[in-house]
Scaffold this motif. Sequence first.
Motif, PDB file in Angstrom:
ATOM      1  N   LYS A  56       0.836  -1.206   0.000  1.00 12.13           N
ATOM      2  CA  LYS A  56       0.000   0.000   0.000  1.00 12.13           C
ATOM      3  C   LYS A  56       0.872   1.257   0.000  1.00 12.13           C
ATOM      4  CE  LYS A  56      -1.741   1.500   3.796  1.00 12.13           C
ATOM      5  NZ  LYS A  56      -2.524   1.665   5.056  1.00 12.13           N
ATOM      6  N   ILE A  57       1.922   1.261   0.840  1.00  8.89           N
ATOM      7  CA  ILE A  57       2.805   2.425   0.907  1.00  8.89           C
ATOM      8  C   ILE A  57       3.535   2.639  -0.416  1.00  8.89           C
ATOM      9  CG2 ILE A  57       4.948   3.283   1.958  1.00  8.89           C
ATOM     10  CD1 ILE A  57       3.979   2.178   4.607  1.00  8.89           C
ATOM     11  N   LEU A  58       4.041   1.539  -1.006  1.00  7.48           N
ATOM     12  CA  LEU A  58       4.763   1.661  -2.274  1.00  7.48           C
ATOM     13  C   LEU A  58       3.840   2.102  -3.404  1.00  7.48           C
ATOM     14  CD1 LEU A  58       7.067  -1.511  -2.126  1.00  7.48           C
ATOM     15  CD2 LEU A  58       7.672   0.878  -1.667  1.00  7.48           C
ATOM     16  N   GLY A  59       2.535   1.823  -3.265  1.00  2.00           N
ATOM     17  CA  GLY A  59       1.585   2.228  -4.298  1.00  2.00           C
ATOM     18  C   GLY A  59       1.123   3.659  -4.178  1.00  2.00           C
ATOM     19  N   LYS A  60       1.494   4.318  -3.096  1.00  2.00           N
ATOM     20  CA  LYS A  60       1.074   5.706  -2.908  1.00  2.00           C
ATOM     21  C   LYS A  60       1.923   6.654  -3.747  1.00  2.00           C
ATOM     22  CE  LYS A  60      -1.102   5.574   1.638  1.00  2.00           C
ATOM     23  NZ  LYS A  60      -1.138   6.153   2.997  1.00  2.00           N
ATOM     24  N   ASP A  61       1.349   7.815  -4.031  1.00  2.00           N
ATOM     25  CA  ASP A  61       2.035   8.819  -4.845  1.00  2.00           C
ATOM     26  C   ASP A  61       3.253   9.357  -4.095  1.00  2.00           C
ATOM     27  OD1 ASP A  61       2.609  10.654  -6.812  1.00  2.00           O
ATOM     28  OD2 ASP A  61       1.196  12.149  -6.064  1.00  2.00           O
ATOM     29  N   GLU A  62       4.386   9.420  -4.777  1.00  2.00           N
ATOM     30  CA  GLU A  62       5.602  10.003  -4.197  1.00  2.00           C
ATOM     31  C   GLU A  62       5.502  11.523  -4.300  1.00  2.00           C
ATOM     32  OE1 GLU A  62       8.332   9.015  -2.611  1.00  2.00           O
ATOM     33  OE2 GLU A  62       7.597   6.981  -2.445  1.00  2.00           O
ATOM     34  N   PHE A  63       4.739  12.097  -3.381  1.00  2.00           N
ATOM     35  CA  PHE A  63       4.438  13.530  -3.450  1.00  2.00           C
ATOM     36  C   PHE A  63       5.523  14.338  -2.762  1.00  2.00           C
ATOM     37  CE2 PHE A  63       2.447  17.252  -1.366  1.00  2.00           C
ATOM     38  CZ  PHE A  63       2.065  17.956  -2.495  1.00  2.00           C
ATOM     39  N   THR A  64       5.983  15.390  -3.450  1.00  2.00           N
ATOM     40  CA  THR A  64       6.906  16.350  -2.864  1.00  2.00           C
ATOM     41  C   THR A  64       6.290  17.735  -3.000  1.00  2.00           C
ATOM     42  OG1 THR A  64       8.837  15.027  -3.483  1.00  2.00           O
ATOM     43  CG2 THR A  64       9.230  17.336  -2.944  1.00  2.00           C
ATOM     44  N   PRO A  65       6.018  18.431  -1.910  1.00  2.54           N
ATOM     45  CA  PRO A  65       5.375  19.754  -2.006  1.00  2.54           C
ATOM     46  C   PRO A  65       6.191  20.722  -2.861  1.00  2.54           C
ATOM     47  CG  PRO A  65       5.435  18.985   0.270  1.00  2.54           C
ATOM     48  CD  PRO A  65       6.271  18.040  -0.516  1.00  2.54           C
ATOM     49  N   LYS A  66       5.504  21.572  -3.606  1.00  2.00           N
ATOM     50  CA  LYS A  66       6.185  22.528  -4.480  1.00  2.00           C
ATOM     51  C   LYS A  66       7.026  23.518  -3.694  1.00  2.00           C
ATOM     52  CE  LYS A  66       2.779  22.339  -8.235  1.00  2.00           C
ATOM     53  NZ  LYS A  66       1.814  23.108  -9.045  1.00  2.00           N
ATOM     54  N   PHE A  67       6.587  23.830  -2.479  1.00  2.00           N
ATOM     55  CA  PHE A  67       7.297  24.832  -1.676  1.00  2.00           C
ATOM     56  C   PHE A  67       8.455  24.230  -0.881  1.00  2.00           C
ATOM     57  CE2 PHE A  67       3.247  23.520   0.233  1.00  2.00           C
ATOM     58  CZ  PHE A  67       3.692  22.811   1.332  1.00  2.00           C
ATOM     59  N   ALA A  68       8.642  22.900  -0.943  1.00  2.00           N
ATOM     60  CA  ALA A  68       9.693  22.247  -0.151  1.00  2.00           C
ATOM     61  C   ALA A  68      11.065  22.388  -0.808  1.00  2.00           C
ATOM     62  CB  ALA A  68       9.362  20.768   0.027  1.00  2.00           C
ATOM     63  N   ASP A  69      12.105  22.287   0.003  1.00  2.00           N
ATOM     64  CA  ASP A  69      13.479  22.199  -0.507  1.00  2.00           C
ATOM     65  C   ASP A  69      13.692  20.749  -0.929  1.00  2.00           C
ATOM     66  OD1 ASP A  69      16.296  21.914  -0.743  1.00  2.00           O
ATOM     67  OD2 ASP A  69      16.573  23.684   0.523  1.00  2.00           O
ATOM     68  N   LYS A  70      13.572  20.463  -2.219  1.00  2.00           N
ATOM     69  CA  LYS A  70      13.433  19.084  -2.688  1.00  2.00           C
ATOM     70  C   LYS A  70      14.626  18.199  -2.345  1.00  2.00           C
ATOM     71  CE  LYS A  70      10.149  20.056  -6.366  1.00  2.00           C
ATOM     72  NZ  LYS A  70       9.819  19.954  -7.808  1.00  2.00           N
ATOM     73  N   ALA A  71      15.845  18.707  -2.536  1.00  2.00           N
ATOM     74  CA  ALA A  71      17.033  17.881  -2.285  1.00  2.00           C
ATOM     75  C   ALA A  71      17.098  17.440  -0.822  1.00  2.00           C
ATOM     76  CB  ALA A  71      18.288  18.653  -2.676  1.00  2.00           C
ATOM     77  N   ILE A  72      16.895  18.399   0.088  1.00  2.00           N
ATOM     78  CA  ILE A  72      16.952  18.075   1.520  1.00  2.00           C
ATOM     79  C   ILE A  72      15.734  17.260   1.929  1.00  2.00           C
ATOM     80  CG2 ILE A  72      17.023  19.059   3.847  1.00  2.00           C
ATOM     81  CD1 ILE A  72      18.526  21.421   2.704  1.00  2.00           C
ATOM     82  N   PHE A  73      14.581  17.556   1.330  1.00  2.00           N
ATOM     83  CA  PHE A  73      13.347  16.832   1.626  1.00  2.00           C
ATOM     84  C   PHE A  73      13.509  15.340   1.321  1.00  2.00           C
ATOM     85  CE2 PHE A  73       9.043  15.342   0.596  1.00  2.00           C
ATOM     86  CZ  PHE A  73       8.316  15.843   1.667  1.00  2.00           C
ATOM     87  N   ILE A  74      14.199  15.022   0.230  1.00  2.00           N
ATOM     88  CA  ILE A  74      14.421  13.623  -0.155  1.00  2.00           C
ATOM     89  C   ILE A  74      15.530  12.996   0.688  1.00  2.00           C
ATOM     90  CG2 ILE A  74      15.190  12.123  -2.048  1.00  2.00           C
ATOM     91  CD1 ILE A  74      13.822  14.143  -3.955  1.00  2.00           C
ATOM     92  N   ALA A  75      16.564  13.784   1.017  1.00  2.00           N
ATOM     93  CA  ALA A  75      17.714  13.240   1.756  1.00  2.00           C
ATOM     94  C   ALA A  75      17.387  12.931   3.215  1.00  2.00           C
ATOM     95  CB  ALA A  75      18.879  14.224   1.689  1.00  2.00           C
ATOM     96  N   ALA A  76      16.453  13.668   3.815  1.00  2.00           N
ATOM     97  CA  ALA A  76      16.181  13.534   5.250  1.00  2.00           C
ATOM     98  C   ALA A  76      15.782  12.114   5.666  1.00  2.00           C
ATOM     99  CB  ALA A  76      15.112  14.545   5.675  1.00  2.00           C
ATOM    100  N   PRO A  77      14.799  11.477   5.014  1.00  2.00           N
ATOM    101  CA  PRO A  77      14.454  10.101   5.444  1.00  2.00           C
ATOM    102  C   PRO A  77      15.574   9.101   5.201  1.00  2.00           C
ATOM    103  CG  PRO A  77      13.236  10.706   3.465  1.00  2.00           C
ATOM    104  CD  PRO A  77      13.878  11.949   3.964  1.00  2.00           C
ATOM    105  N   VAL A  78      16.393   9.338   4.191  1.00  3.77           N
ATOM    106  CA  VAL A  78      17.540   8.458   3.929  1.00  3.77           C
ATOM    107  C   VAL A  78      18.536   8.553   5.085  1.00  3.77           C
ATOM    108  CG1 VAL A  78      19.447   7.958   2.366  1.00  3.77           C
ATOM    109  CG2 VAL A  78      17.234   8.665   1.441  1.00  3.77           C
TER     110      VAL A  78
END
Length: 329
Positions: A56-78
């Motif tokens: 279910k989680i893998l089937g969800k949309d990989e949404f990134t807010p437009k106002f977010a700092d995308k590089a850091i937003f993706i790196a944080a959970p990693v």
Amino acid sequence: MIFKLIELSIILALLIPIAAMLVWVERRMIGIWQDRLGPNRVGPFGILQSLADLLKILGKDEFTPKFADKAIFIAAPVIAATTVLLSFVVVPFSDTIGISDLNIGVLFFLAMTSLAVYGVVLAGWASKNKYALLGSMRAAAQTISYEVFMGLSVMGVVLITGSFNLRDIVVAQQDGWFIQSQLIGFIVFLVAGIAESHRLPFDLPEAETELTAGFHTEYSGLKFALFFLGEYLGVTLISAMSVTLFFGGYLPPGFLPSEWANMIPSLVWFIGKVFVLIMFFILLRTSLPRPRFDQLLEFGWKVMLPLALFNLLLTAVLKLTGIIGGVHA
């Protein structure tokens, strides 16, 4: 070198499914303790529920807010998941299994748990969301505070053994587990571990009744799954370190006859002890209410810090007077 790489790959490959299965174990045990069924529809006893949740989680949309700092937003959970996984490098799982016997194993563990807060803080900051930012600020204050008490709580064990090497610490407990002389240290370590892993009742950085979902409010899909993975691996890590430092690690209980104890592999002893502590973590979640954030920090600095310092001072005095001994590295 090749053998170590294979061993590393196997351990990492097992840790991730273990974290997924803990979700099922937790839901099932909470159901039993609360006199209800828990998950029981997907597979026998609901054992495939974690697989269904993962799909279910893998089937969800990989949404990134437009106002977010995308590089850091993706790196944080990693960062959050990687630091926890790296901490297992120094854990001796048995007398023959262990990725690395670092002479600074205890310090490496403390360093990795300290770095984990960066993932949470960056997640809240990069989300550009007020609830997420408040959650990340809470996580920073909570983790930094209780990291102090965690470090002090293990210094008594280091004083007794004269080593930061976790395998040396396990071997030093052949004549008796350190829980006998370090009960106060264990209590402080356990409370600090609960606070650092953001588990109930200390899950204030993601308190849903106050902050929607805290620092991971804007996360979904695989990125949210990494935060989830980090939390459950954190529970396993704190349990494994508690067993290693205070309950003899992979050593059998001293009250058992040696011929009986040696019939069970050391890895089985280690896993059994860790499982008991994980059950305790789950039981705490069902038993205690969540305190206010100011109460949590006040409890840390006014209760945990004096206890940790008292335990360290008492251990040093007993060590100098020869009442307790140890193995010097």
